[in-house]
Design a protein around this motif. Structure first.
Motif, PDB file in Angstrom:
ATOM      1  N   ARG A   6       0.803  -1.222   0.000  1.00 32.35           N
ATOM      2  CA  ARG A   6       0.000   0.000   0.000  1.00 32.35           C
ATOM      3  C   ARG A   6       0.834   1.269   0.000  1.00 32.35           C
ATOM      4  O   ARG A   6       0.337   2.328  -0.297  1.00 32.35           O
ATOM      5  CB  ARG A   6      -0.918   0.027   1.219  1.00 32.35           C
ATOM      6  N   ARG A   7       2.105   1.144   0.361  1.00 34.40           N
ATOM      7  CA  ARG A   7       2.975   2.324   0.415  1.00 34.40           C
ATOM      8  C   ARG A   7       4.338   1.940  -0.122  1.00 34.40           C
ATOM      9  O   ARG A   7       4.922   0.957   0.318  1.00 34.40           O
ATOM     10  CB  ARG A   7       3.088   2.807   1.845  1.00 34.40           C
ATOM     11  N   THR A   8       4.817   2.695  -1.081  1.00 37.41           N
ATOM     12  CA  THR A   8       6.113   2.400  -1.682  1.00 37.41           C
ATOM     13  C   THR A   8       6.937   3.675  -1.782  1.00 37.41           C
ATOM     14  O   THR A   8       6.416   4.778  -1.721  1.00 37.41           O
ATOM     15  CB  THR A   8       5.969   1.808  -3.100  1.00 37.41           C
ATOM     16  N   GLY A   9       8.214   3.484  -1.959  1.00 33.08           N
ATOM     17  CA  GLY A   9       9.114   4.602  -2.168  1.00 33.08           C
ATOM     18  C   GLY A   9      10.094   4.245  -3.262  1.00 33.08           C
ATOM     19  O   GLY A   9      10.437   3.076  -3.440  1.00 33.08           O
ATOM     20  N   ARG A  10      10.485   5.232  -4.022  1.00 35.98           N
ATOM     21  CA  ARG A  10      11.507   4.989  -5.032  1.00 35.98           C
ATOM     22  C   ARG A  10      12.410   6.216  -5.118  1.00 35.98           C
ATOM     23  O   ARG A  10      12.027   7.306  -4.746  1.00 35.98           O
ATOM     24  CB  ARG A  10      10.897   4.612  -6.368  1.00 35.98           C
ATOM     25  N   LEU A  11      13.602   5.991  -5.610  1.00 37.93           N
ATOM     26  CA  LEU A  11      14.606   7.028  -5.700  1.00 37.93           C
ATOM     27  C   LEU A  11      15.001   7.174  -7.155  1.00 37.93           C
ATOM     28  O   LEU A  11      15.324   6.187  -7.812  1.00 37.93           O
ATOM     29  CB  LEU A  11      15.807   6.617  -4.852  1.00 37.93           C
ATOM     30  N   LEU A  20      18.748  13.998  -6.184  1.00 36.07           N
ATOM     31  CA  LEU A  20      17.907  12.810  -6.256  1.00 36.07           C
ATOM     32  C   LEU A  20      16.492  13.196  -5.867  1.00 36.07           C
ATOM     33  O   LEU A  20      16.281  14.134  -5.105  1.00 36.07           O
ATOM     34  CB  LEU A  20      18.418  11.749  -5.285  1.00 36.07           C
ATOM     35  N   VAL A  21      15.510  12.457  -6.381  1.00 40.79           N
ATOM     36  CA  VAL A  21      14.122  12.678  -6.007  1.00 40.79           C
ATOM     37  C   VAL A  21      13.623  11.407  -5.330  1.00 40.79           C
ATOM     38  O   VAL A  21      13.638  10.334  -5.927  1.00 40.79           O
ATOM     39  CB  VAL A  21      13.244  13.016  -7.235  1.00 40.79           C
ATOM     40  N   LEU A  22      13.242  11.543  -4.074  1.00 45.75           N
ATOM     41  CA  LEU A  22      12.651  10.455  -3.318  1.00 45.75           C
ATOM     42  C   LEU A  22      11.146  10.585  -3.468  1.00 45.75           C
ATOM     43  O   LEU A  22      10.569  11.619  -3.133  1.00 45.75           O
ATOM     44  CB  LEU A  22      13.049  10.554  -1.846  1.00 45.75           C
ATOM     45  N   ILE A  23      10.498   9.552  -4.002  1.00 41.15           N
ATOM     46  CA  ILE A  23       9.062   9.583  -4.279  1.00 41.15           C
ATOM     47  C   ILE A  23       8.366   8.601  -3.345  1.00 41.15           C
ATOM     48  O   ILE A  23       8.658   7.409  -3.367  1.00 41.15           O
ATOM     49  CB  ILE A  23       8.777   9.246  -5.752  1.00 41.15           C
ATOM     50  N   GLU A  35       1.002  11.011  -3.878  1.00 36.74           N
ATOM     51  CA  GLU A  35       2.434  10.973  -4.165  1.00 36.74           C
ATOM     52  C   GLU A  35       3.086  12.223  -3.599  1.00 36.74           C
ATOM     53  O   GLU A  35       2.633  13.335  -3.845  1.00 36.74           O
ATOM     54  CB  GLU A  35       2.632  10.925  -5.678  1.00 36.74           C
ATOM     55  N   VAL A  36       4.133  12.018  -2.823  1.00 34.39           N
ATOM     56  CA  VAL A  36       4.896  13.130  -2.257  1.00 34.39           C
ATOM     57  C   VAL A  36       6.327  12.981  -2.742  1.00 34.39           C
ATOM     58  O   VAL A  36       6.903  11.895  -2.695  1.00 34.39           O
ATOM     59  CB  VAL A  36       4.843  13.121  -0.711  1.00 34.39           C
TER      60      VAL A  36
END
Length: 79
Positions: A6-11, A20-23, A35-36
């Motif tokens: 349900r919650r993910t993060g990607r770089l 870098l963008v952490l999403i 999305e933040v």
């Protein structure tokens, strides 16, 4: 995404190639995706890992928000 994810993060590399963008993608509410994005420098990422450690898949630790990292955009997306 699977039902359990349900919650993910990607770089990703920022378009300027210098940061870098952490999403952070949150789909905990059914039918809604939020999305933040946080833009950080490699040095800030290294400092955050050194200060807070790294979590491996399957480990359960209390989530520590990265409030000190500059927030780029907050864009709720309805799916």
């Amino acid at each position: 995404m699977t039902a359990s994810m349900r919650r993910t993060g990607r770089l990703e590399v920022a378009p300027d190639g210098k940061s870098l963008v952490l999403i952070d993608v949150d789909q905990r509410k059914p039918g809604t995706q939020r999305e933040v994005r946080y833009e950080i420098t490699p040095a800030e990422l290294i400092a955050a890992i050194r200060a807070h450690g790294a979590e491996l898949a399957g480990e359960s630790h209390a989530h520590k928000p990265l409030a000190h990292i500059g927030q780029v955009a907050r864009s709720p997306l309805n799916t």
